[in-house]
Design an enzyme around this catalytic site. Sequence first.
Site, short mmCIF file in Angstrom:
data_model
loop_
_atom_site.label_atom_id
_atom_site.label_comp_id
_atom_site.label_asym_id
_atom_site.label_seq_id
_atom_site.Cartn_x
_atom_site.Cartn_y
_atom_site.Cartn_z
CE1 TYR A 1 -2.90 -3.10 0.43
CE2 TYR A 1 -3.13 -2.54 2.92
CZ TYR A 1 -3.61 -3.37 1.75
OH TYR A 1 -4.22 -4.64 1.99
CG HIS B 1 -0.73 -8.50 0.81
ND1 HIS B 1 -0.39 -7.22 0.63
CD2 HIS B 1 -1.98 -8.59 0.21
CE1 HIS B 1 -1.59 -6.46 0.08
NE2 HIS B 1 -2.43 -7.36 -0.01
#
Length: 330
Positions: A51, A119
């Site tokens: 992110y 992830h």
Amino acid sequence: MSTNSKPLPRLGLGCGVFSGAYGPITQKEVTDTVRTALENQITLVDTSPYYGDSEIKLGNALLDLKSEFPRSSYQICTKLGRYGYHKADFDYTAARVVTSVNTSMRRLHTNYLDIVLCHDVEFVDFKQVVDETLPQLFELKQQGLVCKVGISGYPLNVLLDIAETQQKRGKPLDVCLTYCNFNLHCQVLADYTAKLHEAGVKTIIAASPLSMGLLSDSETPAWHPAKPELKAAIADCANLIDKFQSDSISLTRMAENYAFSYNKADVHLVGAKNSNEVYCALDAFSRAQRLGLAEGGKYPDAGIQRLFEQIQSILKPFASYTWPSPPEDA
């Protein structure tokens, strides 16, 4: 060393928006947002190296707030393995597990991480996840650098396969995070919640109640992977709600009312890029709990209830639909 054993809150703060991908955001805005969340018992913050500079901005905010909120008063969830959009940007090697955890701790100004997730596991070879990545992450848990180990991803069958494998090996997952799998148009998570718990997963986190903007009052992002038929059906729903002409209901509000009422998910994540959005999320969660729509509850207003049933009817054909992940261009 890890010391935080507090239970997780029902509502967590998704910090992907701190990257600026959803519009510019200053460090002061991030700090104010985090302060408001922590003041209101939203004590789980979720981020990732993927992110952008979210980890850095979140870490700076937590450092600025340390006199108000000591490290023991909140829990940090971050991720590893994904560092870009394409499969080539993934690194699930054992060595990168170690460097990624250390980098995240430095950025977040902490000497331990409460939750670390692999992830988007569906992008990576299954054997590497269970034979290399997770064993190294469990080693860091043994060392006290990580409190809880888990995985994140979209296809629930992949998450369940990994969870069942880990249970058979005597290393069950602590946490499983998935997104866009319980909302107005999709209820697939309901078919997997019990199975994941049976596979030893202690905590299930549900993210993206608005299905990555698909159920937002704003225009659907052009990049959204849903098939055109679903987008068209949701546009029909939005038109119905507009014709209803009531300030008390909108597509976003109806979506929140439904998704946040699914109490078989242990934690719901919601993104917020300012204090007002935190307060809106708190109101939405409280309202959803009162209504209990996912558990068979009804709107007290008969007109809104009929509208809700119309929306459900339009979206029912898509209840088990999920889009491909990874996408073809990954």
